[in-house]
Design a protein around this motif. Structure first.
Motif, PDB file in Angstrom:
ATOM      1  N   ASP A  54       0.830  -1.202   0.000  1.00 44.48           N
ATOM      2  CA  ASP A  54       0.000   0.000   0.000  1.00 44.48           C
ATOM      3  C   ASP A  54       0.867   1.257   0.000  1.00 44.48           C
ATOM      4  OD1 ASP A  54      -2.216  -1.646   0.048  1.00 44.48           O
ATOM      5  OD2 ASP A  54      -2.559  -1.401   2.208  1.00 44.48           O
ATOM      6  N   TYR A  55       1.961   1.218   0.769  1.00 46.40           N
ATOM      7  CA  TYR A  55       2.863   2.372   0.803  1.00 46.40           C
ATOM      8  C   TYR A  55       3.450   2.615  -0.583  1.00 46.40           C
ATOM      9  CZ  TYR A  55       6.439   5.677   1.946  1.00 46.40           C
ATOM     10  OH  TYR A  55       7.213   6.818   1.955  1.00 46.40           O
ATOM     11  N   GLY A  56       3.917   1.555  -1.232  1.00 48.78           N
ATOM     12  CA  GLY A  56       4.482   1.696  -2.571  1.00 48.78           C
ATOM     13  C   GLY A  56       3.470   2.243  -3.562  1.00 48.78           C
ATOM     14  N   ALA A  57       2.223   1.808  -3.430  1.00 48.12           N
ATOM     15  CA  ALA A  57       1.175   2.294  -4.327  1.00 48.12           C
ATOM     16  C   ALA A  57       0.874   3.771  -4.093  1.00 48.12           C
ATOM     17  CB  ALA A  57      -0.094   1.467  -4.139  1.00 48.12           C
ATOM     18  N   SER A  58       1.186   4.274  -2.902  1.00 49.13           N
ATOM     19  CA  SER A  58       0.914   5.685  -2.600  1.00 49.13           C
ATOM     20  C   SER A  58       1.989   6.616  -3.150  1.00 49.13           C
ATOM     21  CB  SER A  58       0.795   5.887  -1.080  1.00 49.13           C
ATOM     22  OG  SER A  58       2.064   5.802  -0.461  1.00 49.13           O
ATOM     23  N   LEU A  59       3.116   6.066  -3.579  1.00 45.74           N
ATOM     24  CA  LEU A  59       4.194   6.900  -4.120  1.00 45.74           C
ATOM     25  C   LEU A  59       3.864   7.345  -5.539  1.00 45.74           C
ATOM     26  CD1 LEU A  59       7.280   4.848  -2.888  1.00 45.74           C
ATOM     27  CD2 LEU A  59       6.373   6.966  -1.915  1.00 45.74           C
ATOM     28  N   SER A  60       4.458   8.454  -5.939  1.00 48.96           N
ATOM     29  CA  SER A  60       4.202   9.009  -7.271  1.00 48.96           C
ATOM     30  C   SER A  60       4.783   8.118  -8.364  1.00 48.96           C
ATOM     31  CB  SER A  60       4.809  10.408  -7.383  1.00 48.96           C
ATOM     32  OG  SER A  60       4.707  10.869  -8.705  1.00 48.96           O
ATOM     33  N   VAL A  87      11.206   0.300  -0.164  1.00 52.59           N
ATOM     34  CA  VAL A  87      10.411   0.732  -1.316  1.00 52.59           C
ATOM     35  C   VAL A  87      10.589   2.237  -1.527  1.00 52.59           C
ATOM     36  CG1 VAL A  87       8.047   1.050  -2.181  1.00 52.59           C
ATOM     37  CG2 VAL A  87       8.739  -1.141  -1.213  1.00 52.59           C
ATOM     38  N   HIS A  88      10.528   3.001  -0.449  1.00 54.31           N
ATOM     39  CA  HIS A  88      10.679   4.457  -0.587  1.00 54.31           C
ATOM     40  C   HIS A  88      12.054   4.814  -1.141  1.00 54.31           C
ATOM     41  CE1 HIS A  88       9.873   8.682   0.266  1.00 54.31           C
ATOM     42  NE2 HIS A  88      11.185   8.726   0.463  1.00 54.31           N
ATOM     43  N   LEU A  89      13.102   4.241  -0.574  1.00 53.13           N
ATOM     44  CA  LEU A  89      14.453   4.583  -1.007  1.00 53.13           C
ATOM     45  C   LEU A  89      14.714   4.211  -2.465  1.00 53.13           C
ATOM     46  CD1 LEU A  89      16.464   3.599   2.192  1.00 53.13           C
ATOM     47  CD2 LEU A  89      15.953   5.910   1.359  1.00 53.13           C
ATOM     48  N   ARG A  90      14.108   3.126  -2.923  1.00 52.11           N
ATOM     49  CA  ARG A  90      14.342   2.680  -4.303  1.00 52.11           C
ATOM     50  C   ARG A  90      13.341   3.243  -5.307  1.00 52.11           C
ATOM     51  NH1 ARG A  90      15.272  -3.716  -3.820  1.00 52.11           N
ATOM     52  NH2 ARG A  90      15.987  -3.752  -1.685  1.00 52.11           N
ATOM     53  N   CYS A  91      12.207   3.790  -4.824  1.00 53.74           N
ATOM     54  CA  CYS A  91      11.150   4.205  -5.746  1.00 53.74           C
ATOM     55  C   CYS A  91      10.809   5.685  -5.695  1.00 53.74           C
ATOM     56  CB  CYS A  91       9.869   3.410  -5.464  1.00 53.74           C
ATOM     57  SG  CYS A  91      10.045   1.632  -5.684  1.00 53.74           S
ATOM     58  N   SER A  92      11.400   6.434  -4.781  1.00 57.15           N
ATOM     59  CA  SER A  92      11.036   7.836  -4.639  1.00 57.15           C
ATOM     60  C   SER A  92      12.271   8.712  -4.503  1.00 57.15           C
ATOM     61  CB  SER A  92      10.147   8.028  -3.407  1.00 57.15           C
ATOM     62  OG  SER A  92       9.821   9.386  -3.233  1.00 57.15           O
ATOM     63  N   GLN A 141       5.045   9.149 -11.257  1.00 56.10           N
ATOM     64  CA  GLN A 141       5.716  10.098 -12.146  1.00 56.10           C
ATOM     65  C   GLN A 141       7.193  10.275 -11.766  1.00 56.10           C
ATOM     66  OE1 GLN A 141       3.878  11.068 -14.702  1.00 56.10           O
ATOM     67  NE2 GLN A 141       2.178   9.964 -13.755  1.00 56.10           N
ATOM     68  N   ASP A 142       7.571   9.773 -10.597  1.00 50.82           N
ATOM     69  CA  ASP A 142       8.955   9.891 -10.126  1.00 50.82           C
ATOM     70  C   ASP A 142       9.862   9.106 -11.063  1.00 50.82           C
ATOM     71  OD1 ASP A 142      11.433   9.397  -8.541  1.00 50.82           O
ATOM     72  OD2 ASP A 142      10.270  10.376  -6.950  1.00 50.82           O
ATOM     73  N   ARG A 143      11.028   9.667 -11.344  1.00 54.22           N
ATOM     74  CA  ARG A 143      11.972   9.008 -12.268  1.00 54.22           C
ATOM     75  C   ARG A 143      12.439   7.643 -11.760  1.00 54.22           C
ATOM     76  NH1 ARG A 143      16.858   9.857  -9.916  1.00 54.22           N
ATOM     77  NH2 ARG A 143      17.015  11.667  -8.565  1.00 54.22           N
TER      78      ARG A 143
END
Length: 103
Positions: free
Chosen positions: A18-24, A87-92, A26-28
């Motif tokens: 769910d946290y990963g799905a909440s990230l943008s 997930v945050h560190l690798r996806c945002s 559009q982020d590179r």
């Protein structure tokens, strides 16, 4: 013991999926192989967590039951936080939120 269990349950961490799905999206970093791997690992963890036996199975009866249940729940919350952090560190590209900083 009831206080410890209540405090642990009250601080429930969000599912890493769910946290990963909440990230943008559009982020590179979102489409990177590292992000895809982190989301897959989070999804695998989420599936394993859901397969574990329920709390109502009677396993936690006896003098140590509530303490054991609280310890297991606390461990799950830490694991969720670690997966959400990965997930945050690798996806945002955004800074790491305060709630995901290491204890």
């Amino acid at each position: 013991m009831f206080v410890a269990l209540a405090a642990t349950v009250a601080g429930c961490a969000t599912s890493p999926v769910d946290y990963g799905a909440s990230l943008s999206k559009q982020d590179r970093k979102w489409a990177s192989p590292e992000c895809q791997q982190a989301r897959m690992e989070a999804s695998d963890y989420d599936a394993r967590e859901k397969k574990q036996p329920g709390w109502g199975t009677g396993v936690f009866l006896g003098p140590y039951g509530l303490g054991l249940a609280a310890a297991i729940k606390e461990h799950q919350q830490k694991q969720r936080k670690l997966f959400a952090r990965a997930v945050h560190l690798r996806c945002s590209s955004l800074p790491l939120p305060k709630e995901l900083h290491s204890d």
